[in-house]
Design a protein around this motif. Structure first.
Motif, mmCIF file in Angstrom:
data_model
loop_
_atom_site.group_PDB
_atom_site.id
_atom_site.type_symbol
_atom_site.label_atom_id
_atom_site.label_comp_id
_atom_site.label_asym_id
_atom_site.label_seq_id
_atom_site.Cartn_x
_atom_site.Cartn_y
_atom_site.Cartn_z
ATOM 1 N N LEU A 234 0.848 -1.198 0.000
ATOM 2 C CA LEU A 234 0.000 0.000 0.000
ATOM 3 C C LEU A 234 0.882 1.246 0.000
ATOM 4 O O LEU A 234 1.911 1.297 0.683
ATOM 5 C CB LEU A 234 -0.922 -0.013 1.221
ATOM 6 N N ALA A 235 0.468 2.237 -0.778
ATOM 7 C CA ALA A 235 1.129 3.542 -0.786
ATOM 8 C C ALA A 235 0.064 4.616 -0.663
ATOM 9 O O ALA A 235 -1.105 4.395 -0.994
ATOM 10 C CB ALA A 235 1.938 3.736 -2.066
ATOM 11 N N VAL A 236 0.464 5.760 -0.177
ATOM 12 C CA VAL A 236 -0.469 6.876 0.000
ATOM 13 C C VAL A 236 0.041 8.091 -0.771
ATOM 14 O O VAL A 236 1.204 8.480 -0.630
ATOM 15 C CB VAL A 236 -0.607 7.236 1.497
ATOM 16 N N LEU A 237 -0.834 8.653 -1.585
ATOM 17 C CA LEU A 237 -0.541 9.908 -2.270
ATOM 18 C C LEU A 237 -1.190 11.026 -1.464
ATOM 19 O O LEU A 237 -2.419 11.065 -1.320
ATOM 20 C CB LEU A 237 -1.085 9.890 -3.695
ATOM 21 N N PHE A 238 -0.371 11.922 -0.929
ATOM 22 C CA PHE A 238 -0.890 13.029 -0.131
ATOM 23 C C PHE A 238 -1.241 14.217 -1.029
ATOM 24 O O PHE A 238 -0.752 14.327 -2.155
ATOM 25 C CB PHE A 238 0.129 13.423 0.934
ATOM 26 N N LYS A 239 -2.082 15.080 -0.516
ATOM 27 C CA LYS A 239 -2.573 16.218 -1.298
ATOM 28 C C LYS A 239 -1.460 17.162 -1.716
ATOM 29 O O LYS A 239 -1.589 17.885 -2.699
ATOM 30 C CB LYS A 239 -3.647 16.965 -0.497
ATOM 31 N N GLN A 240 -0.361 17.155 -0.966
ATOM 32 C CA GLN A 240 0.775 18.005 -1.316
ATOM 33 C C GLN A 240 1.566 17.433 -2.494
ATOM 34 O O GLN A 240 2.518 18.046 -2.976
ATOM 35 C CB GLN A 240 1.724 18.159 -0.123
ATOM 36 N N GLY A 241 1.177 16.222 -2.948
ATOM 37 C CA GLY A 241 1.849 15.608 -4.086
ATOM 38 C C GLY A 241 2.883 14.574 -3.698
ATOM 39 O O GLY A 241 3.487 13.933 -4.559
ATOM 40 N N GLU A 242 3.113 14.365 -2.422
ATOM 41 C CA GLU A 242 4.122 13.414 -1.964
ATOM 42 C C GLU A 242 3.545 12.008 -1.923
ATOM 43 O O GLU A 242 2.438 11.779 -1.422
ATOM 44 C CB GLU A 242 4.621 13.808 -0.574
ATOM 45 N N LEU A 243 4.278 11.035 -2.462
ATOM 46 C CA LEU A 243 3.869 9.630 -2.441
ATOM 47 C C LEU A 243 4.702 8.898 -1.396
ATOM 48 O O LEU A 243 5.933 8.940 -1.425
ATOM 49 C CB LEU A 243 4.075 8.989 -3.814
ATOM 50 N N LEU A 258 -4.439 12.450 11.987
ATOM 51 C CA LEU A 258 -4.217 13.779 11.400
ATOM 52 C C LEU A 258 -3.814 13.669 9.937
ATOM 53 O O LEU A 258 -4.158 14.524 9.117
ATOM 54 C CB LEU A 258 -3.137 14.520 12.194
ATOM 55 N N MET A 259 -3.102 12.585 9.592
ATOM 56 C CA MET A 259 -2.641 12.396 8.222
ATOM 57 C C MET A 259 -3.782 12.015 7.278
ATOM 58 O O MET A 259 -3.708 12.262 6.072
ATOM 59 C CB MET A 259 -1.554 11.326 8.186
ATOM 60 N N VAL A 260 -4.830 11.399 7.808
ATOM 61 C CA VAL A 260 -5.947 10.968 6.963
ATOM 62 C C VAL A 260 -6.534 12.151 6.204
ATOM 63 O O VAL A 260 -6.902 12.042 5.029
ATOM 64 C CB VAL A 260 -7.032 10.265 7.807
ATOM 65 N N GLU A 261 -6.628 13.299 6.870
ATOM 66 C CA GLU A 261 -7.193 14.483 6.232
ATOM 67 C C GLU A 261 -6.336 14.964 5.059
ATOM 68 O O GLU A 261 -6.814 15.688 4.184
ATOM 69 C CB GLU A 261 -7.337 15.615 7.259
ATOM 70 N N MET A 262 -5.062 14.571 5.047
ATOM 71 C CA MET A 262 -4.157 15.018 3.985
ATOM 72 C C MET A 262 -4.016 13.995 2.854
ATOM 73 O O MET A 262 -3.306 14.227 1.887
ATOM 74 C CB MET A 262 -2.772 15.310 4.582
ATOM 75 N N VAL A 263 -4.706 12.853 2.986
ATOM 76 C CA VAL A 263 -4.603 11.803 1.975
ATOM 77 C C VAL A 263 -5.443 12.158 0.752
ATOM 78 O O VAL A 263 -6.638 12.412 0.862
ATOM 79 C CB VAL A 263 -5.058 10.451 2.551
ATOM 80 N N ASP A 264 -4.786 12.164 -0.428
ATOM 81 C CA ASP A 264 -5.520 12.355 -1.680
ATOM 82 C C ASP A 264 -6.123 11.026 -2.118
ATOM 83 O O ASP A 264 -7.309 10.938 -2.416
ATOM 84 C CB ASP A 264 -4.580 12.898 -2.757
ATOM 85 N N LYS A 265 -5.292 9.991 -2.164
ATOM 86 C CA LYS A 265 -5.813 8.663 -2.465
ATOM 87 C C LYS A 265 -4.842 7.596 -1.991
ATOM 88 O O LYS A 265 -3.657 7.849 -1.757
ATOM 89 C CB LYS A 265 -6.097 8.501 -3.955
ATOM 90 N N VAL A 266 -5.371 6.394 -1.857
ATOM 91 C CA VAL A 266 -4.586 5.219 -1.473
ATOM 92 C C VAL A 266 -4.320 4.396 -2.728
ATOM 93 O O VAL A 266 -5.198 4.231 -3.578
ATOM 94 C CB VAL A 266 -5.348 4.374 -0.429
ATOM 95 N N CYS A 267 -3.102 3.896 -2.856
ATOM 96 C CA CYS A 267 -2.722 3.078 -4.007
ATOM 97 C C CYS A 267 -2.336 1.678 -3.535
ATOM 98 O O CYS A 267 -1.551 1.536 -2.595
ATOM 99 C CB CYS A 267 -1.537 3.702 -4.748
#
Length: 414
Positions: A234-243, A258-267
């Protein structure tokens, strides 16, 4: 002053008790011969003088009257009674800085009605709780046990419960306290215990005992940010663009709430099976002993919070990719609580959820490790048999009742 307060408190308590029980207000009084503790105190001349002075002052104000024992005028009081003129009774309340119970009931009733109306008309347990309290008030004309005869504490409790009924975020206790009461410690000091009493009453009868922490966490209230654990590719793409890739952490990874709110999507990468595991011991055991490369294992933790629910949804959304069919499983105790946890996850998060090691075969193989059930617990299971929410477990429940056992998932580790 202490005797004025004592006399009025005594009479007002009797007044409210009489009003509640029969409404007969011909006389509200107490006999001095029945007050043994007071009589002992009045054996001291100074105390007796103060008591008689208090009686005289209250009589001059028109709030009470009293009589003497025959042939003991100015010496021994026989009976004291309340003057039942409406304005005089209200003056007695004002002297005590006390609000008439009838007024408190009216204010409480209005607060409950307003709160019910502002809530969304969904399957809201707190809204149902408020409605039940209203019904009790209508039937008994008294204050329900969860509330007090003071307006402010009641308003504090209702304000917090309304907030919890609508909350879908994670909020730390002291932040909640500042938000609702402008005091970061007020919730813990004044409101938390009452809120927990209500949540325990709502949860009663569900067949599972939740800790104080679990009850609050289910409503999104935590002391510190929650830790969300998982293991797999599993990887997480954050809204700031960081994978961020967590797949190398084969013995357990985590993010916090706190990080969940910054998650754009889960890969997810080549995942065929997602397993939610309720118990921490089973989660640790499974990822170290049985986990396959194509599996994503998620620590469920029982009563999940709103923020954890959003994390689960993001994982499930990631599974809809490339047309590949990913199966979802959940492993809980074979008991009332486990069935409820499974049903909630299936209803709110993933409709294709499949029970994992929650079947007749598992129960039969481990029947010697099962725990006996009392009659109340058996009745809860009987109710579940015909409830469509627990359709997957119908035959399992029938077998549990026959064997009179329930099975905790930790027992399967030994």
């Amino acid at each position: 002053m202490k005797y004025q307060t004592w006399i009025l408190e005594k009479l007002i308590e009797k007044f409210e008790s009489r009003k509640k029980s029969s409404g007969n207000m011909r006389k509200v009084a107490f006999q001095m011969q029945d007050e043994s503790a007071l009589s002992q105190e009045l054996e001291h001349a100074e105390e007796k003088e103060q008591f008689l002075a208090a009686l005289d002052l209250l009589k001059q104000k028109g709030l009470i009257d009293y009589s003497w024992v025959r042939f003991e005028k100015d010496n021994i009081v026989e009976r004291v009674w309340l003057v039942l003129d409406e304005e005089k009774v209200r003056e007695s309340y004002r002297v005590l800085a006390r609000i008439p119970k009838g007024d408190i009931i009216c204010v409480l009733r209005e607060s409950l009605i307003n709160s019910i109306n502002q809530m969304k008309p969904l399957d809201n347990e707190i809204q149902s709780f408020f409605k039940k309290q209203l019904e009790q008030m209508e039937q008994s004309s008294s204050i329900p046990r969860f509330f007090t005869d003071k307006i402010e504490p009641n308003e504090d409790l209702i304000r917090c419960l309304v907030y919890l009924s609508q909350n879908n975020q994670e909020v730390q206790e002291r932040v909640l306290s500042s938000l609702l009461y402008n005091d970061s410690k007020y919730f813990e000091r004044k409101v938390k215990g009452k809120v927990l009493s209500v949540l325990k009453a709502i949860n009663k009868g569900k067949g599972e005992e939740l800790s104080d922490e679990e009850l609050l966490r289910e409503k999104g209230v935590v002391k510190w940010p929650e830790i969300l654990e998982f293991t797999g590719r599993l990887a997480v793409l954050f809204k700031q663009g960081e994978l961020m890739d967590f797949s190398v952490l084969t013995y357990g990874a985590y993010i916090n709430s706190l990080m969940v709110e910054m998650v754009d999507k889960v890969c997810l990468y080549r995942i065929k099976k997602v397993i939610f595991i309720e118990n921490k011991a089973n989660y640790v055991w499974y990822i170290t002993q049985e986990k396959k490369e194509e599996e994503l294992v998620v620590y469920h933790g029982g009563c999940y919070s709103p923020i954890k629910g959003r994390w689960f949804k993001k994982i499930c959304e990631a599974c809809i990719q490339d047309g590949e069919q990913i199966k979802f499983y959940h492993w809980s105790d074979i008991d009332v609580g486990g069935f409820r946890i499974f049903s909630r996850l299936k209803t709110e998060i993933v409709s294709s959820l499949i029970p994992f090691r929650m079947d007749i075969e598992t129960l039969e193989k481990n029947r010697d490790k099962g725990m006996p059930m009392n009659e109340h617990y058996r009745m809860l299971l009987v109710e579940m048999i015909n409830d469509c929410r627990y359709e997957e477990f119908k035959f399992l429940i029938e077998r549990m009742i026959e064997l009179n056992i329930r099975l905790e998932q930790e027992q399967l580790l030994y």
